[in-house]
Design a protein around this motif. Structure first.
Motif, PDB file in Angstrom:
ATOM      1  N   VAL A  43      11.009  -5.184   3.710  1.00  0.00           N
ATOM      2  CA  VAL A  43      11.920  -4.170   3.169  1.00  0.00           C
ATOM      3  C   VAL A  43      13.340  -4.679   3.353  1.00  0.00           C
ATOM      4  CG1 VAL A  43      12.791  -1.811   3.376  1.00  0.00           C
ATOM      5  CG2 VAL A  43      10.358  -2.267   3.744  1.00  0.00           C
ATOM      6  N   HIS A  44      14.107  -4.688   2.269  1.00  0.00           N
ATOM      7  CA  HIS A  44      15.512  -5.097   2.348  1.00  0.00           C
ATOM      8  C   HIS A  44      16.351  -4.108   1.546  1.00  0.00           C
ATOM      9  CE1 HIS A  44      19.040  -7.683   2.598  1.00  0.00           C
ATOM     10  NE2 HIS A  44      19.241  -7.411   1.326  1.00  0.00           N
ATOM     11  N   VAL A  45      17.358  -3.528   2.206  1.00  0.00           N
ATOM     12  CA  VAL A  45      18.271  -2.593   1.551  1.00  0.00           C
ATOM     13  C   VAL A  45      19.606  -3.315   1.377  1.00  0.00           C
ATOM     14  CG1 VAL A  45      19.482  -0.394   1.744  1.00  0.00           C
ATOM     15  CG2 VAL A  45      17.128  -0.604   2.578  1.00  0.00           C
ATOM     16  N   ASP A  46      20.083  -3.378   0.144  1.00  0.00           N
ATOM     17  CA  ASP A  46      21.370  -4.002  -0.152  1.00  0.00           C
ATOM     18  C   ASP A  46      22.309  -2.927  -0.675  1.00  0.00           C
ATOM     19  OD1 ASP A  46      23.576  -5.402  -1.086  1.00  0.00           O
ATOM     20  OD2 ASP A  46      22.374  -7.027  -1.945  1.00  0.00           O
ATOM     21  N   GLU A  47      23.172  -2.436   0.210  1.00  0.00           N
ATOM     22  CA  GLU A  47      24.051  -1.336  -0.172  1.00  0.00           C
ATOM     23  C   GLU A  47      25.126  -1.780  -1.152  1.00  0.00           C
ATOM     24  OE1 GLU A  47      25.835  -3.326   3.355  1.00  0.00           O
ATOM     25  OE2 GLU A  47      23.832  -2.637   2.877  1.00  0.00           O
ATOM     26  N   ARG A  48      25.476  -3.064  -1.190  1.00  0.00           N
ATOM     27  CA  ARG A  48      26.493  -3.544  -2.130  1.00  0.00           C
ATOM     28  C   ARG A  48      26.003  -3.504  -3.566  1.00  0.00           C
ATOM     29  NH1 ARG A  48      26.864  -9.061   0.549  1.00  0.00           N
ATOM     30  NH2 ARG A  48      24.734  -8.385   0.766  1.00  0.00           N
ATOM     31  N   ASP A  49      24.759  -3.898  -3.768  1.00  0.00           N
ATOM     32  CA  ASP A  49      24.184  -3.897  -5.119  1.00  0.00           C
ATOM     33  C   ASP A  49      23.379  -2.638  -5.415  1.00  0.00           C
ATOM     34  OD1 ASP A  49      25.241  -6.373  -5.739  1.00  0.00           O
ATOM     35  OD2 ASP A  49      23.469  -7.458  -5.051  1.00  0.00           O
ATOM     36  N   THR A  50      23.390  -1.695  -4.512  1.00  0.00           N
ATOM     37  CA  THR A  50      22.569  -0.480  -4.592  1.00  0.00           C
ATOM     38  C   THR A  50      21.147  -0.815  -5.018  1.00  0.00           C
ATOM     39  OG1 THR A  50      23.251   0.097  -6.855  1.00  0.00           O
ATOM     40  CG2 THR A  50      24.550   1.025  -5.036  1.00  0.00           C
ATOM     41  N   SER A  51      20.525  -1.725  -4.250  1.00  0.00           N
ATOM     42  CA  SER A  51      19.149  -2.120  -4.549  1.00  0.00           C
ATOM     43  C   SER A  51      18.310  -2.091  -3.275  1.00  0.00           C
ATOM     44  CB  SER A  51      19.102  -3.519  -5.171  1.00  0.00           C
ATOM     45  OG  SER A  51      19.498  -4.499  -4.235  1.00  0.00           O
ATOM     46  N   VAL A  52      17.013  -1.968  -3.481  1.00  0.00           N
ATOM     47  CA  VAL A  52      16.038  -2.053  -2.401  1.00  0.00           C
ATOM     48  C   VAL A  52      14.955  -3.014  -2.863  1.00  0.00           C
ATOM     49  CG1 VAL A  52      14.294  -0.816  -1.041  1.00  0.00           C
ATOM     50  CG2 VAL A  52      16.472   0.287  -1.563  1.00  0.00           C
ATOM     51  N   THR A  53      14.621  -3.978  -2.007  1.00  0.00           N
ATOM     52  CA  THR A  53      13.549  -4.927  -2.305  1.00  0.00           C
ATOM     53  C   THR A  53      12.385  -4.646  -1.382  1.00  0.00           C
ATOM     54  OG1 THR A  53      15.163  -6.614  -2.925  1.00  0.00           O
ATOM     55  CG2 THR A  53      12.929  -7.367  -2.451  1.00  0.00           C
ATOM     56  N   LEU A  54      11.194  -4.521  -1.965  1.00  0.00           N
ATOM     57  CA  LEU A  54       9.956  -4.351  -1.209  1.00  0.00           C
ATOM     58  C   LEU A  54       9.079  -5.566  -1.454  1.00  0.00           C
ATOM     59  CD1 LEU A  54       9.093  -0.607  -1.978  1.00  0.00           C
ATOM     60  CD2 LEU A  54      10.432  -1.522  -0.077  1.00  0.00           C
ATOM     61  N   GLY A  55       8.516  -6.119  -0.395  1.00  0.00           N
ATOM     62  CA  GLY A  55       7.618  -7.259  -0.507  1.00  0.00           C
ATOM     63  C   GLY A  55       6.196  -6.838  -0.202  1.00  0.00           C
ATOM     64  N   PHE A  56       5.282  -7.245  -1.066  1.00  0.00           N
ATOM     65  CA  PHE A  56       3.863  -6.899  -0.930  1.00  0.00           C
ATOM     66  C   PHE A  56       3.031  -8.174  -0.907  1.00  0.00           C
ATOM     67  CE2 PHE A  56       5.899  -3.439  -3.202  1.00  0.00           C
ATOM     68  CZ  PHE A  56       5.419  -2.312  -2.555  1.00  0.00           C
ATOM     69  N   ARG A 107       2.008 -13.230  -2.625  1.00  0.00           N
ATOM     70  CA  ARG A 107       3.092 -12.328  -2.229  1.00  0.00           C
ATOM     71  C   ARG A 107       3.979 -12.101  -3.441  1.00  0.00           C
ATOM     72  NH1 ARG A 107       5.250 -13.711   3.871  1.00  0.00           N
ATOM     73  NH2 ARG A 107       3.485 -12.723   4.897  1.00  0.00           N
ATOM     74  N   PHE A 108       4.460 -10.868  -3.569  1.00  0.00           N
ATOM     75  CA  PHE A 108       5.393 -10.578  -4.653  1.00  0.00           C
ATOM     76  C   PHE A 108       6.448  -9.601  -4.164  1.00  0.00           C
ATOM     77  CE2 PHE A 108       1.819  -7.695  -5.137  1.00  0.00           C
ATOM     78  CZ  PHE A 108       2.376  -6.466  -5.471  1.00  0.00           C
ATOM     79  N   PHE A 109       7.637  -9.752  -4.743  1.00  0.00           N
ATOM     80  CA  PHE A 109       8.787  -8.938  -4.370  1.00  0.00           C
ATOM     81  C   PHE A 109       9.179  -8.060  -5.552  1.00  0.00           C
ATOM     82  CE2 PHE A 109       8.859 -12.613  -1.696  1.00  0.00           C
ATOM     83  CZ  PHE A 109       9.289 -12.153  -0.464  1.00  0.00           C
ATOM     84  N   VAL A 110       9.350  -6.770  -5.300  1.00  0.00           N
ATOM     85  CA  VAL A 110       9.793  -5.822  -6.317  1.00  0.00           C
ATOM     86  C   VAL A 110      11.202  -5.369  -5.934  1.00  0.00           C
ATOM     87  CG1 VAL A 110       9.348  -3.649  -7.503  1.00  0.00           C
ATOM     88  CG2 VAL A 110       7.425  -5.032  -6.671  1.00  0.00           C
ATOM     89  N   VAL A 111      12.158  -5.582  -6.846  1.00  0.00           N
ATOM     90  CA  VAL A 111      13.528  -5.151  -6.617  1.00  0.00           C
ATOM     91  C   VAL A 111      13.772  -3.890  -7.426  1.00  0.00           C
ATOM     92  CG1 VAL A 111      15.971  -5.718  -6.874  1.00  0.00           C
ATOM     93  CG2 VAL A 111      14.351  -7.473  -6.166  1.00  0.00           C
ATOM     94  N   THR A 168      10.627  -9.907  -8.905  1.00  0.00           N
ATOM     95  CA  THR A 168      11.580 -11.004  -8.999  1.00  0.00           C
ATOM     96  C   THR A 168      11.040 -12.329  -8.488  1.00  0.00           C
ATOM     97  OG1 THR A 168      12.518 -10.448  -6.850  1.00  0.00           O
ATOM     98  CG2 THR A 168      13.574  -9.474  -8.811  1.00  0.00           C
ATOM     99  N   ARG A 169       9.956 -12.290  -7.732  1.00  0.00           N
ATOM    100  CA  ARG A 169       9.421 -13.530  -7.191  1.00  0.00           C
ATOM    101  C   ARG A 169       7.962 -13.344  -6.837  1.00  0.00           C
ATOM    102  NH1 ARG A 169      10.154 -16.311  -1.600  1.00  0.00           N
ATOM    103  NH2 ARG A 169       9.554 -18.423  -2.131  1.00  0.00           N
ATOM    104  N   THR A 170       7.178 -14.362  -7.121  1.00  0.00           N
ATOM    105  CA  THR A 170       5.786 -14.412  -6.685  1.00  0.00           C
ATOM    106  C   THR A 170       5.572 -15.765  -6.014  1.00  0.00           C
ATOM    107  OG1 THR A 170       5.040 -15.282  -8.819  1.00  0.00           O
ATOM    108  CG2 THR A 170       4.904 -12.902  -8.508  1.00  0.00           C
ATOM    109  N   ARG A 171       4.728 -15.762  -5.012  1.00  0.00           N
ATOM    110  CA  ARG A 171       4.379 -17.033  -4.374  1.00  0.00           C
ATOM    111  C   ARG A 171       3.011 -16.892  -3.745  1.00  0.00           C
ATOM    112  NH1 ARG A 171       4.842 -18.580   0.959  1.00  0.00           N
ATOM    113  NH2 ARG A 171       5.444 -16.967   2.428  1.00  0.00           N
ATOM    114  N   VAL A 172       2.335 -18.029  -3.599  1.00  0.00           N
ATOM    115  CA  VAL A 172       1.027 -18.030  -2.970  1.00  0.00           C
ATOM    116  C   VAL A 172       1.122 -18.811  -1.661  1.00  0.00           C
ATOM    117  CG1 VAL A 172      -0.275 -17.785  -5.108  1.00  0.00           C
ATOM    118  CG2 VAL A 172       0.318 -20.076  -4.296  1.00  0.00           C
ATOM    119  N   TYR A 173       0.231 -18.473  -0.753  1.00  0.00           N
ATOM    120  CA  TYR A 173       0.177 -19.212   0.502  1.00  0.00           C
ATOM    121  C   TYR A 173      -1.201 -19.025   1.121  1.00  0.00           C
ATOM    122  CZ  TYR A 173       0.798 -14.949   3.258  1.00  0.00           C
ATOM    123  OH  TYR A 173       0.631 -13.721   3.840  1.00  0.00           O
ATOM    124  N   LEU A 174      -1.473 -19.847   2.126  1.00  0.00           N
ATOM    125  CA  LEU A 174      -2.738 -19.786   2.837  1.00  0.00           C
ATOM    126  C   LEU A 174      -2.532 -18.970   4.101  1.00  0.00           C
ATOM    127  CD1 LEU A 174      -5.650 -20.810   2.777  1.00  0.00           C
ATOM    128  CD2 LEU A 174      -4.875 -22.822   4.062  1.00  0.00           C
TER     129      LEU A 174
END
Length: 130
Positions: A27-40, A62-66, A120-126
């Protein structure tokens, strides 16, 4: 709301996984850009993986939703939770088209409305066993 509105996941899956089956780990809250990023993350592997993933060993995506244009942000208990920590994420759409997001769990709660959202981003890992 399922993950279907996000074309970035629809490009990877015939039927994208439901958020309720994807642990929230970021979870990342960016008050400057008024955005919240959630990673799943999900152990459900893509039906159509990215070409650069072809020669990698992986068992998790893993994927990030902004969420942008965030308003009415409410937070309590910002303790970091384990990826399998029991957070429950609900995303709905209000009559005016804004996303209504709530996260509830044993160590935190978060709620807000957002004008838009995108993966905004997807990635795979082991991932090893925990």
């Amino acid at each position: 709301m399922s993950t279907a509105p996000w074309p970035e996941l629809a490009a990877l899956y015939d039927t994208p996984p439901e958020l309720s089956s994807c642990p929230l780990y970021y979870v990342h809250v960016d008050e400057r850009d008024t955005s919240v990023t959630l990673g799943f993350e999900t152990a459900r592997l893509p039906d159509r993986p990215e070409p650069q993933w072809a020669h990698r060993a992986y068992n998790t995506l893993r994927f990030f939703v902004v969420f942008t244009g965030v308003e009415d942000l409410r937070m309590t208990g910002l303790a970091a939770g384990h990826p399998d920590g029991g957070d429950h994420v609900l995303i709905g759409v209000s009559g005016d088209g804004r996303r209504q997001v709530t996260v509830t769990g044993p160590s935190r709660s978060l709620g807000f409305s957002a004008a838009a959202s995108a993966v905004t981003r997807t990635r795979v890992y082991l991932r090893g066993s925990v």
